[in-house]
Design a protein around this motif. Sequence first.
Motif: not given
Lengths: 346, 226, 804
Positions: C120-121, C125, C127-128
């Motif tokens: 995520e960092q 990142a 995409d959820p």
Amino acid sequence: MNVRALLIAIMCMLPVSSWAQGYAGLGGSADGFEIPQRGYQFEFPKDHGPHPAFRIEWWYLTANLTADDGRDYGIQWTLFRSALKPFETEGWQSPQIWMGHAAVTTPETHYFAERLSRGGIGQAGATAEPFAAWIDEWQMSGPDFDTLTLTASGKDFGYDLSLKAQGPLVFHGENGYSVKSSDGQASHYYSQPSYNVEGVLHLPEGDMAVSGNGWLDREWSSQPLAEDQSGWDWFSLSFDDGDKLMAFRLRGDRGDFTSATWISADGSSMALSDGSTSFTPLETAHVAGRDVPVAWRVTLPDRGVDVEVSALVPDAWMATRFEYWEGPVTVTGTHEGRGYLEMTGY
Amino acid sequence: MHILRSKTGQAMLLNIDNIQKSYPGGRPVLKGVSLTLDKGQTLALTGESGSGKSTLLNLAGALDSFDQGEITLDGTRLSPLDDAGRAQLRRQSVSLVFQQFNLIPSLTVLQNLTFHARLAECQDQEWTLHLADRLGVADLLDRHPENLSGGQQQRVAIGRAMAVRPKLLLADEPTGNLDETASANVLDLMLALVADTGAALLLVTHSHDIAARLDRRVHLSGGHIQ
Amino acid sequence: MTRTVLQALLSHWRAHRLQLGTLLIGIALATGLWSAVQAINSEARASYARANAQLALGQLDELRDPTGPIPIARYVDLRRAGWQVAAVLEGPYRLGTRSVHLMGVDMVAYPALPAIVEAEQSAAAPDPADMLTAPGRILASSELAPLLREQGDLPPILESSALPPDVILTDIGVAETLLDQQGDISRLVVLSDQPRLVPALSDIAPELQRFSPSSQVDTDQLTGSFHLNLSAFGMLSFAVGLFIVHGTVGLAFAQRRGMIRTMRALGVSMRRLVVLILAELTFLAVIGGALGLALGFFIAGALLPDVAATLRGLYGASVSGQMSLRPEWAAAGIAMAVAGTLLASGQALWRLSQMPILTGPGVRAWQDNAPARRLTALAGLILIAGGTLAYLSVGGLIAGFVLLAGLLTGAALLLPLSLSGVLALFARRAQGPVAQWVWADMRAQLPGLSLALMALLLALAANIGVGTMVSSFRLTFVGWLDQRLTSELYVTAVDDQQGQEISEWLQPRVDAILPLRTVELAHETGPLFLYGIVDDPVYRLHWPLITSATGVWDDVMTGHAVLINEQLGRRADLWPGDTLELRPGHVLTIAGVYSDYGNPTGQAMVSMAQLDQIAPGAETRRFGVRMPPEDATEMAQELRRQFDLPRQSVVHQAAMKAQSRAIFEKTFVVTSALNVLTLGVAGFAILTSLLTLWTQRLPQIAPVWALGLDRSQLARLELMRSVTLAALTACLALPLGLVLSWVLLTVINVQAFGWRLPMYVFPLDWLYLFVLTLLAALIAAALPAMRLLRLPPADLLRVFASER
């Protein structure tokens, strides 16, 4: 109205810090999601249930309560729904993400908890009839929307309450079509602002019988914020004479956008347009490393309202995955009363 | 060994004939030195520091090789000998006494005394003990050299040298590290033993007093005999 | 002034380049091996930490159903009752010939995993929405990612440096598709934040068992002993390296005494000199340390793949085969180099600082320091006694290593006295003058060489000890394999149903089918794998029982008793006659204990009927097939064809044995590599000691030479001396090595692995080592001997000259 909660819901569905960058994008296209329509005809009880084709939605209940000893308390129970994609499926791959926030504010302190789940497996969700909204063991349900039981718990607190509606639903903005910026971003937004609430708070010092009144917001949308808007201050105030006021201010680079709804004691309501309400911070408190206004002057000249709104406890900070301030307030001035205040973006 | 034992009948024990020697790097030390030493004769070799007197003594003792000329020791010509040959000659025909580090540090006095004789396979126990007695080290036989005084060490060295009844004793400043009393004592003993055994002695010294006590004296200067 | 003094001090090294080189090499060797071991250990530990963080092992409790997967409905029941749990679905995922661990977690509910936070960092990142919905994303280490990409039919891959090399991490929704286990959950992680009141587990999901971290396999703990082993080797190498430093620094100081005296006479204070020398040593230590780090990094890089293989084979712990340079590791290495150098120079520096300004140069050639030798020996005896006492009174792995350390250092300290005694004995019996001199001279050299010889003793003893242990282990292991692997074929079916089909198909075609059914239970000492067996003569005839009660097999087969493996027996102190509670209320008597090498966990065996009672859902996918060996190949092919099984699902006994042996050999590659390196360092220590003694040698040799020994003879004697001392040391190392191996086999192994091995001796190995030692001594002495051979007589003569 909890506009920022839209963001919270999106941001909190995963511990995704980088998502803050995606925030500006929310003002843009809706990626196949439905968009609130002016003139939409609500249909009940169906609209009490979820709208998976919209990006965000919530069931947001706050209540000002009084214990037997006469002291004031506040509780919050919120279920957010956030859709990654505009549909629902069975199983783990459901794109619907649910998040619960629960809080109890006592005159001394503020307890809160947070839950996350995805749809599709039954761990969290909502149904219109019989009405239910839940995540894990937290639940707001009843035979219908007017008669509800409410439960939630965290590590060191919990509550079991029953709610009975005392008046009709109130539709904000233009018959429930609530505009959020001068660019026209909007949501579907209605409330039940007058529940009678009774029940028990479970606190570390023991159980506490309470009663008072609750305010439930229902809102859904897909594109809630204008690009320049950075936070807001939202008030739901119940005056002792039975009148109520919902008012918010969206803080933006291009100036504030305000909106309000005046709810008379008889349940009739009137939308008040941008600029009719003014908000002035009077006092700030240092909370969670930032300065948050915890006393406000709110004026609504049309209705002769000039009140000071101050927090029951300044430390009503929701240190959840996405942080904000949410807590009970007392009202003094031209009108006396209680209410809830939500502030984000500080 | 038979070469050494075959007597040529000459009285001459050591013949150094026009020897030239340079140090590594080319600096000449000996520029044609000739010298003879008869059996039983004692000869003092004097000279300035760096005159080459020690070098000459080392050549005579088959310790080092020379560039030109010839040395004949007890009838054996040294120039054809290799390292092993020279070692054998040292073992059998000469005895050496140096200014210092004469003794083998890891061996006892007795072992040091008998060491050379046993190498040369001519050990005579009685003679060795006699020597020890005469040299005044009989009480020190179990000691190690480092526990002896300089004079005592040098007396053991002389004892070791004489234990083989050498025909030729080569001594390089044997008293150079000693004080006056010890020096006189050591020199007396050495000369007495040389006289008793009929050995020849080639002694390098810078002391005129010592040189005066020997039969002959030769002065080395600038790489030549003066 | 400081500059002038430093210049003078440093000029020494310009004149003695070889000495400088030796010193730096000594420091580098000490630091190198030590830091190599450190690098390997920290790399492995980092891998465990990664793995444990991913699996949340060692931190959170877990809920499992011993009989099989947990349905999603159960998870929802728990959640709706308030239980904060996170679902994990995991299993092996086949990638061509290799199998990786696929772990699907509920990325919505699971606590933030390092790999996900990292993803995520990152700049790109994910995409959820992509992570959570079809086709999903999978995370893998950069080692594994390319292999996965070749696969083609997988969801898009994200590389992660936070993942172990053989783990695929993904959302549980993706995992259930990849593992083809829709709706299954392998285990539920109990999160740390629970609401104030939750109903008891038995009220909601009675079939689930709660496992606390202490009963789970903790890689760190399991492999701790292995790393302790490596560390011990590292320290040994470090110590041996310091011997070199000690020798070299001692010589350099002795040689600089004159210079230092002169400087003091000219008005430089001792204090300033000491400070400057310390600075000089520190500077040299930093350079040597840096060289050592480079060396260590190289060695570790070369050894790491084998260490990784060992840890995988022995403990199932996954370690990345790639080295990464850690700043704290480099800092520790340099610090060790500096500390070690100063430690090794302490004595020399102390002596220097106590030196009166007017003492003569006095390089003492012969020093019969018998009292000091006896004192050292006494210290050695005390150390041995102390180590023994520590072990007897405290026990445990650490005390075992204390015992080892006491034995080794004690024996090393005894060495000078022992050698001196032996040499004195030889000297007394020597006849010829040369022989007498040689023995006496050897004794004289002993003080200068004893440190190097101690190093050699330690290296040799370690070699013999570890070698004996490994060989004993190998012999036992091979025999055990023959006992344990008795079926001709081992078959693994895809699922229970296919297992049933295969079993039915095989029935008329083979002598016997031995189902291998297993279920994981918990015991207070850790996980416990329970096996069910059918009554077959093969067990009665071949099963490797260490100890048993009478009528053991009848009791087990009739369901009255249980067999346990040695690990469980030793850990929980359970032996025949004791009882074992397999599940609450289900207690059986232990009838026997069997050996079970190469397996870190506890095991128990019951009859098939008992297993069905305890864990009815245990899957029946694996079988041993007994049949005439000559038909096995054909049968294997037939099976594969008939049931469309991949190659690795039908395995020959021989192939299995070969694989086991290969794992075994790999396990000890590192040990033997370190062994050889230690011996090499000891050889180098001898060389440096001989070089150090070189300047003291001339006064010893010159008189002998003058008296008629030629240089080639002296050179030969020089070689002989070194070889003889090494040989004597080797002879003394043999008993020490045997004691060491006994301790390793009966103390360390039991503590570290949970099994005790019989000790076998391998004289041929000793012979080989002996020859190797003589060779090392010969090589070490070759350089000084060569120098002696080429030495101009003038140099020898200079000894006698007054100019000296």
